[in-house]
Write an enzyme that holds these catalytic residues in place. Structure first.
Site, mmCIF file in Angstrom:
data_model
loop_
_atom_site.group_PDB
_atom_site.id
_atom_site.type_symbol
_atom_site.label_atom_id
_atom_site.label_comp_id
_atom_site.label_asym_id
_atom_site.label_seq_id
_atom_site.Cartn_x
_atom_site.Cartn_y
_atom_site.Cartn_z
ATOM 1 N N ASP A 200 -12.969 7.696 -8.124
ATOM 2 C CA ASP A 200 -11.371 7.403 -7.508
ATOM 3 C C ASP A 200 -11.719 8.003 -5.409
ATOM 4 O O ASP A 200 -12.726 9.189 -5.492
ATOM 5 C CB ASP A 200 -11.046 7.713 -7.210
ATOM 6 C CG ASP A 200 -9.453 7.861 -7.738
ATOM 7 O OD1 ASP A 200 -9.011 7.319 -6.851
ATOM 8 O OD2 ASP A 200 -8.197 7.676 -8.167
ATOM 9 N N ASP B 128 -8.088 4.886 -3.059
ATOM 10 C CA ASP B 128 -6.291 5.401 -2.802
ATOM 11 C C ASP B 128 -5.671 4.808 -1.922
ATOM 12 O O ASP B 128 -6.170 5.022 -0.615
ATOM 13 C CB ASP B 128 -6.303 6.936 -3.364
ATOM 14 C CG ASP B 128 -4.757 7.207 -4.093
ATOM 15 O OD1 ASP B 128 -4.628 6.839 -5.008
ATOM 16 O OD2 ASP B 128 -4.169 8.322 -3.225
ATOM 17 N N GLU C 77 -6.177 -0.029 -3.829
ATOM 18 C CA GLU C 77 -5.131 0.467 -3.578
ATOM 19 C C GLU C 77 -3.920 0.728 -2.874
ATOM 20 O O GLU C 77 -4.241 0.398 -1.673
ATOM 21 C CB GLU C 77 -4.441 1.770 -4.327
ATOM 22 C CG GLU C 77 -3.373 2.240 -5.288
ATOM 23 C CD GLU C 77 -2.477 3.658 -4.926
ATOM 24 O OE1 GLU C 77 -1.346 3.365 -5.941
ATOM 25 O OE2 GLU C 77 -2.452 4.296 -4.870
ATOM 26 N N HIS D 290 -2.034 5.912 -13.860
ATOM 27 C CA HIS D 290 -1.509 7.213 -14.501
ATOM 28 C C HIS D 290 -1.031 7.094 -13.257
ATOM 29 O O HIS D 290 0.712 7.953 -13.878
ATOM 30 C CB HIS D 290 -2.357 8.084 -13.331
ATOM 31 C CG HIS D 290 -2.828 7.717 -11.814
ATOM 32 N ND1 HIS D 290 -3.287 6.648 -11.528
ATOM 33 C CD2 HIS D 290 -2.489 8.458 -11.356
ATOM 34 C CE1 HIS D 290 -3.365 6.495 -10.285
ATOM 35 N NE2 HIS D 290 -3.175 7.541 -9.911
ATOM 36 N N ASP D 291 0.379 6.414 -12.859
ATOM 37 C CA ASP D 291 1.597 6.359 -12.002
ATOM 38 C C ASP D 291 2.316 5.939 -12.252
ATOM 39 O O ASP D 291 3.730 6.112 -11.748
ATOM 40 C CB ASP D 291 1.334 5.996 -9.957
ATOM 41 C CG ASP D 291 -0.007 6.523 -9.672
ATOM 42 O OD1 ASP D 291 0.351 7.806 -9.681
ATOM 43 O OD2 ASP D 291 -0.031 6.290 -8.546
HETATM 44 O O1 LIG Z 1 -3.417 10.131 -3.268
HETATM 45 C C1 LIG Z 1 -1.776 10.014 -3.681
HETATM 46 C C2 LIG Z 1 -1.117 9.185 -4.264
HETATM 47 O O2 LIG Z 1 -1.513 8.246 -4.300
HETATM 48 C C3 LIG Z 1 -1.619 6.328 -5.315
HETATM 49 O O3 LIG Z 1 -0.449 6.254 -5.612
HETATM 50 C C4 LIG Z 1 0.575 5.816 -4.249
HETATM 51 C C5 LIG Z 1 1.472 6.038 -4.840
HETATM 52 O O4 LIG Z 1 2.264 4.831 -5.574
HETATM 53 C C6 LIG Z 1 3.469 4.285 -5.552
HETATM 54 O O5 LIG Z 1 4.283 5.194 -4.513
HETATM 55 C C7 LIG Z 1 4.505 4.257 -3.191
HETATM 56 C C8 LIG Z 1 5.303 3.494 -3.075
HETATM 57 O O6 LIG Z 1 5.081 2.137 -1.790
HETATM 58 C C9 LIG Z 1 6.449 1.128 -2.371
HETATM 59 O O7 LIG Z 1 7.110 1.754 -1.141
HETATM 60 C C10 LIG Z 1 6.894 0.813 -3.453
HETATM 61 O O8 LIG Z 1 7.937 0.187 -2.679
HETATM 62 C C11 LIG Z 1 8.001 2.160 -3.944
HETATM 63 O O9 LIG Z 1 8.373 1.650 -5.021
HETATM 64 C C12 LIG Z 1 6.343 2.828 -4.133
HETATM 65 O O10 LIG Z 1 6.844 4.653 -4.894
HETATM 66 C C13 LIG Z 1 4.123 5.393 -6.747
HETATM 67 O O11 LIG Z 1 5.184 5.849 -6.798
HETATM 68 C C14 LIG Z 1 3.506 6.536 -6.338
HETATM 69 O O12 LIG Z 1 3.715 7.622 -7.490
HETATM 70 C C15 LIG Z 1 2.146 6.944 -5.855
HETATM 71 O O13 LIG Z 1 2.216 7.976 -5.468
HETATM 72 C C16 LIG Z 1 -2.313 7.771 -6.099
HETATM 73 O O14 LIG Z 1 -2.373 6.821 -7.197
HETATM 74 C C17 LIG Z 1 -1.643 8.822 -7.263
HETATM 75 O O15 LIG Z 1 -1.657 8.977 -8.485
HETATM 76 C C18 LIG Z 1 -1.813 9.428 -6.179
HETATM 77 O O16 LIG Z 1 -0.876 10.926 -5.994
#
Ligand SMILES: OC[C@H]1O[C@H](OC[C@H]2O[C@H](OC[C@H]3O[C@H](O)[C@H](O)[C@@H](O)[C@@H]3O)[C@H](O)[C@@H](O)[C@@H]2O)[C@H](O)[C@@H](O)[C@@H]1O
Length: 539
Positions: free
Chosen positions: A96, A197, A239, A312-313
């Site tokens: 990652d 990420d 991502e 994991h999210d």
């Molecule tokens: O390193 C920080 C985190 O990075 C990764 O995940 C990113 C987050 O992705 C989602 O949130 C992004 C939002 O994007 C858009 O705005 C959508 O419309 C929203 O619905 C989304 O929420 C997840 O919901 C978050 O949980 C993530 O953090 C890593 O994979 C994470 O583990 C890290 O925390």
């Protein structure tokens, strides 16, 4: 074809996979102990969520040293051994790569904070206050403003995630070169690539309130490719929450010199009302079919899809869009078949292959995840009820997928002899690896069979995709065609029986996968049992 176009990737969230020393936290030695299990499953690569030095504000996605292993996970020797032991089983380790931000405890940020003259100051994004307040109203994904005030310099720094995750300034060339040196450090160890990420955020223009898909994003990715992984036979997956079928080709087009593929999230957002993941609505299957089919067709010849239901999210698929009660096994198999016979590289999130489910909580004190906790606090201040917020957390919260891996029906599901960092799902007595391996009809063997089938079947890897019955509310049917070969994939994503008319199927055709032991198909009047799925190798 590249190796990763025929591969299946398994994601490990190390904190929750296998604890080898009884401290309640999964570790690298625990993963080494379980490599034989993964070899049996048949996967080709492991995406390893972060194991680097970190204060754990966001469970390792806040890195304070990219070239050190967090002691709770083990040592660099353990990591080297993991890479070597995995290689012996033809499994590659995909690291990652979290380079949109660091931890505030990274020495770059510690130096940057010392003042405006620090040589590291410009590694991060600082702005003067506007009328004594934040520079603008950009919001953090983890609630509240994306700007944090630094008293020493009377400036704000940007953090699109927690305050302890300051955003790196990708416009700084020296910072970029330091990141590339770090990536080469890992590539020289023989890793299989990087999962990147929130990589769509690195081209941000915070003053214009542009976060995803910023103007210099692709220039940075091309430079990164040239200076690092472009010299190795590795895979990269970005991502990218902001990706669309139109811009996906910019990231992963075969002639672009950027990434192997991206994770797109359009299907993942289908059960939310707005941009907020917490605004819940029911999934419309017709929409799900439309979105997945759009991506299958759009990236068909020019770029490459990644295929996933959960990570994991996100919540576990069997609890989210399947049925984790009466039809847990059937629905878990349905989603497996649907995904693994599409075109692209499939990703399995740990525990998905045994049909692990979400774990509901009754009180916010049981929650560990920073995103859920911050949202809960903010929305309680806005007058929402604890009941409504816990309902959203139980459906969408990140802890759902982070509960420890369920290996057997012994203490803590065989995950740890100590107290687990996050409670094990109490259903470990029925749902666990030992049980699944002993049952030939289990979800595990469906996954294993699907993985093996992909390795042998050109139609799955290369075939074109065509959606059938697009308007049916409950049944998902598609076909894959390659030369003379045709596969028909049928799944009833409902607790009710459904009768559909399928394209003509000759007598010589065979049923390849079935979760109800189906032997015959009457194409004109095909009645599907609840969550029944099957695949026809059409002759
Ligand atoms: O390193 C920080 C985190 O990075 C990764 O995940 C990113 C987050 O992705 C989602 O949130 C992004 C939002 O994007 C858009 O705005 C959508 O419309 C929203 O619905 C989304 O929420 C997840 O919901 C978050 O949980 C993530 O953090 C890593 O994979 C994470 O583990 C890290 O925390």
């Amino acid at each position: 074809m590249k190796w990763w176009q025929k591969a299946v990737v398994y994601q490990i969230y190390p904190r929750s996979f296998q604890d080898s020393n009884g401290d309640g936290i999964g570790d690298i030695r625990g993963i080494i102990e379980r490599l034989d299990y993964l070899e049996k499953l048949g996967i080709n690569a492991i995406w390893l969520s972060p194991v680097y030095q970190s204060p754990n504000d966001d469970n390792g996605y806040d890195i304070s040293d990219y070239e050190a292993i967090h002691p709770e996970f083990g040592t660099m020797e353990d990591m080297n051994e993991l890479i070597a032991e995995a290689q012996k089983r033809s499994i590659r380790i995909v690291m990652d790569l979290v380079v949109n931000h660091t931890s505030d405890e990274h020495h770059w940020f510690q130096e940057a904070k010392k003042g405006k003259d620090s040589p590291y100051r410009d590694y991060y994004i600082w702005r003067d206050p506007v009328k004594g307040k934040e520079p603008n109203d950009l919001k953090s994904t983890f609630s509240g403003s994306a700007w944090a005030y630094d008293k020493t310099s009377d400036q704000y720094y940007l953090h699109l995630f927690s305050e302890k995750q300051p955003d790196l300034n990708w416009k700084n060339e020296k910072m970029r070169q330091d990141i590339y040196n770090m990536m080469n450090f890992w590539l020289e160890k023989g890793i299989g690539g990087f999962r990147m990420d929130v990589i769509d955020l690195i081209g941000k223009e915070p003053d214009e309130k542009i976060t995803g898909n910023g103007p210099r994003l692709h220039e940075f990715l091309q430079e990164m490719n040239r200076k690092t992984f472009g010299h190795y036979d590795v895979m990269t997956v970005g991502e990218t929450w902001s990706a669309t079928p139109e811009n996906a080709e910019l990231y992963s087009g075969s002639d672009r010199g950027e990434l192997s593929m991206i994770f797109q999230f359009e299907h993942i957002a289908l059960d939310q009302e707005s941009i907020s993941k917490w605004a819940l609505k029911d999934l419309d299957l017709v929409e799900l079919k439309q979105v997945l089919s759009k991506w299958q067709i759009a990236l068909g010849e020019t770029a490459w899809n990644s295929l996933f239901w959960n990570n994991h999210d996100t919540p576990r698929i069997v609890s989210r869009w399947g049925n984790d009660q009466a039809f847990r096994v059937e629905s878990a198999k349905c989603f497996a078949v649907l995904l693994h016979l599409m075109k692209g590289t499939p990703y399995i999130y740990q525990g998905e292959e045994i049909g692990m489910t979400n774990r509901p909580v009754r009180n916010i004190s049981e929650v560990n995840d920073i995103e859920s906790i911050n949202m809960y606090k903010e929305e309680m201040r806005n007058g929402k009820t604890a009941e409504a917020l816990l309902n959203a957390i139980n459906y969408k919260g990140r802890d759902n997928a982070r509960t420890p891996m369920q290996w057997n029906d012994q203490e803590n599901g065989g995950f740890s002899t100590g107290e687990p960092w996050l409670a094990v799902n109490p259903n470990f007595t029925e749902i666990n690896v030992e049980q699944t391996l002993a049952d030939e009809q289990s979800v595990f063997y469906m996954y294993k069979d699907l993985i093996q089938y992909r390795k042998e079947n050109e139609t799955v890897v290369r075939g074109s995709y065509n959606l059938l019955l697009p308007d049916h509310q409950s049944v998902f049917v598609y076909e894959r065609v390659y030369n003379e070969n045709r596969l028909l994939v049928i799944a009833n994503l409902s607790t009710e029986e459904n009768t559909v008319e399928l394209p003509e199927i000759s007598k010589e055709s065979t049923i390849r996968f079935s979760n109800y032991d189906r032997q015959v198909v009457d194409a004109k009047q095909c009645t599907l049992a609840p969550y029944e799925c099957f695949v026809v190798d059409v002759k």
